[in-house]
Design an enzyme around this catalytic site. Structure first.
Site, PDB file in Angstrom:
ATOM      1  N   ASP A  29      38.148  46.013  45.020  1.00  0.00           N
ATOM      2  CA  ASP A  29      37.755  46.493  43.493  1.00  0.00           C
ATOM      3  C   ASP A  29      38.123  45.393  42.569  1.00  0.00           C
ATOM      4  O   ASP A  29      38.576  44.255  42.892  1.00  0.00           O
ATOM      5  CB  ASP A  29      38.649  47.862  43.412  1.00  0.00           C
ATOM      6  N   ASP A  31      38.767  45.469  38.429  1.00  0.00           N
ATOM      7  CA  ASP A  31      39.542  45.882  37.454  1.00  0.00           C
ATOM      8  C   ASP A  31      40.793  46.347  37.960  1.00  0.00           C
ATOM      9  O   ASP A  31      40.756  47.690  38.625  1.00  0.00           O
ATOM     10  CB  ASP A  31      39.046  46.671  36.120  1.00  0.00           C
TER      11      ASP A  31
END
Length: 235
Positions: A29, A31
């Protein structure tokens, strides 16, 4: 090709050996996982909440790791132009990069991993992903699955399954690094081992581990008989 079974879930005590995972692909991922953009994200959602008199804390609780459009659709008042609001929020996020930094150890880990065995799977669109990765000083993986590339965002597993397929890896041979409940749910639904980065991911289940950041993560990678990579990560 069979690989050693993964150890069970653990947040090891200091006198226990660090967990070791053997995989063929690593998915990240963005953020909160590779890039710390918390201040910007919170600022944008605060402005959205104040504009419409919404519960800011409730929006934060449910929006992390989810596509912005899905959050706007969930909370915007009846009759609101969802596409225009989502586009406006996207422009706000793209224009703000102050304070965006890489998590400790993220750059070294990305550089140590085989380039053709990693992918970024993010709820951000490609433009925002490029901006944030560049602001954090991180190299964008060659394989990316951004918001435009899926029809169903996290917590649906589509993005992670698509990334694994692009890398030629089976879900059981993949590890995902995630920080948000929606992303963790997506990785788990995809049947992938999951390393939770930070403390926001809730309780650990079998096939899950937790690290504060990447400072202590080490990696070795060798070519296997199939021409792919056998990657060993020590957490």
């Amino acid at each position: 090709m069979s690989h050693p079974a993964a150890p069970g879930p653990t947040e090891p005590a200091s006198n226990q050996p660090a967990p070791t995972l053997a995989v063929r692909a690593v998915l990240f991922d963005m953020d909160g996982t590779l890039v710390d953009s918390t201040a910007i994200v919170e600022q944008v959602w605060l402005e959205f909440a104040e504009r419409y008199g919404l519960d800011y804390n409730e929006i934060l609780r449910t929006s992390h790791g989810v596509q912005a459009g899905d959050t706007v659709r969930r909370y915007a008042p009846a009759g609101a132009d969802i596409e225009s609001l989502t586009a406006e929020l996207g422009e706000m996020e793209r224009a703000r990069t102050d304070g965006v930094i890489a998590l400790p150890g993220a750059e070294a880990l990305l550089e140590a991993l085989p380039a053709d065995a990693i992918a970024l799977v993010t709820s951000a669109d490609r433009i925002l992903a490029d901006i944030r990765m560049r602001a954090a000083g991180l190299t964008m993986p060659a394989t990316t699955v951004t918001a435009e590339a899926v029809t169903r965002g996290k917590p649906h597993p589509e993005g992670y399954l698509k990334a694994a397929a692009l890398l030629g890896a089976e879900p059981a041979d993949v590890v995902v690094f995630e920080d948000a409940p929606a992303g963790i749910a997506a990785a788990r639904a995809a049947g992938m081992r999951t390393v939770v980065v930070g403390d926001a991911g809730g309780e650990l289940e079998p096939g899950m581990w937790r690290i504060p950041d990447y400072s202590a993560v080490t990696v070795t990678a060798v070519k296997d008989d199939d021409g792919g990579h056998l990657i060993t990560l020590t957490l």
